[in-house]
Write a protein that holds these residues in place. Sequence first.
Motif, mmCIF file in Angstrom:
data_model
loop_
_atom_site.group_PDB
_atom_site.id
_atom_site.type_symbol
_atom_site.label_atom_id
_atom_site.label_comp_id
_atom_site.label_asym_id
_atom_site.label_seq_id
_atom_site.Cartn_x
_atom_site.Cartn_y
_atom_site.Cartn_z
ATOM 1 N N LYS A 164 12.412 -37.085 -30.902
ATOM 2 C CA LYS A 164 11.467 -35.961 -30.839
ATOM 3 C C LYS A 164 10.064 -36.426 -31.212
ATOM 4 O O LYS A 164 9.088 -36.085 -30.537
ATOM 5 N N ALA A 165 9.951 -37.213 -32.274
ATOM 6 C CA ALA A 165 8.642 -37.694 -32.717
ATOM 7 C C ALA A 165 8.000 -38.618 -31.690
ATOM 8 O O ALA A 165 6.778 -38.636 -31.546
ATOM 9 N N LEU A 166 8.819 -39.378 -30.972
ATOM 10 C CA LEU A 166 8.314 -40.315 -29.974
ATOM 11 C C LEU A 166 8.118 -39.674 -28.606
ATOM 12 O O LEU A 166 7.554 -40.294 -27.711
ATOM 13 N N GLY A 167 8.613 -38.447 -28.443
ATOM 14 C CA GLY A 167 8.499 -37.781 -27.152
ATOM 15 C C GLY A 167 9.350 -38.435 -26.092
ATOM 16 O O GLY A 167 8.989 -38.481 -24.928
ATOM 17 N N GLN A 168 10.499 -38.966 -26.491
ATOM 18 C CA GLN A 168 11.408 -39.666 -25.594
ATOM 19 C C GLN A 168 12.772 -38.984 -25.638
ATOM 20 O O GLN A 168 13.102 -38.308 -26.610
ATOM 21 N N ARG A 196 3.029 -40.433 -32.639
ATOM 22 C CA ARG A 196 3.875 -41.365 -31.873
ATOM 23 C C ARG A 196 3.368 -42.804 -32.001
ATOM 24 O O ARG A 196 4.142 -43.729 -32.196
#
Length: 96
Positions: A69-73, A11
Amino acid sequence: MAKPRPKLPPREAILALADDQGRLAVRAAPNASADAILLPEDGEALRVRVTAPPEDGRANEAILALLAKALGQPRSSLELLRGATARDKLISIGRG
């Protein structure tokens, strides 16, 4: 046979590529064999590969979902600012 998991960079590495206004330059590759996010080399834009075709905005949605998804947002925290029909895109990332 199970679908392979996408390759996602950390991230922090993605967020480091955003400008001070939270905008991220992305180079899109639709119709790829697998979903992946590739960190840039030598000042290039972040490269995002998705299996979705570039029809009816499906590739754009897949790119935003993969980045979220990759950023967790949540997906709703990302917005396509420019490049809806181009490979080079500008995406606003909410710092959520």
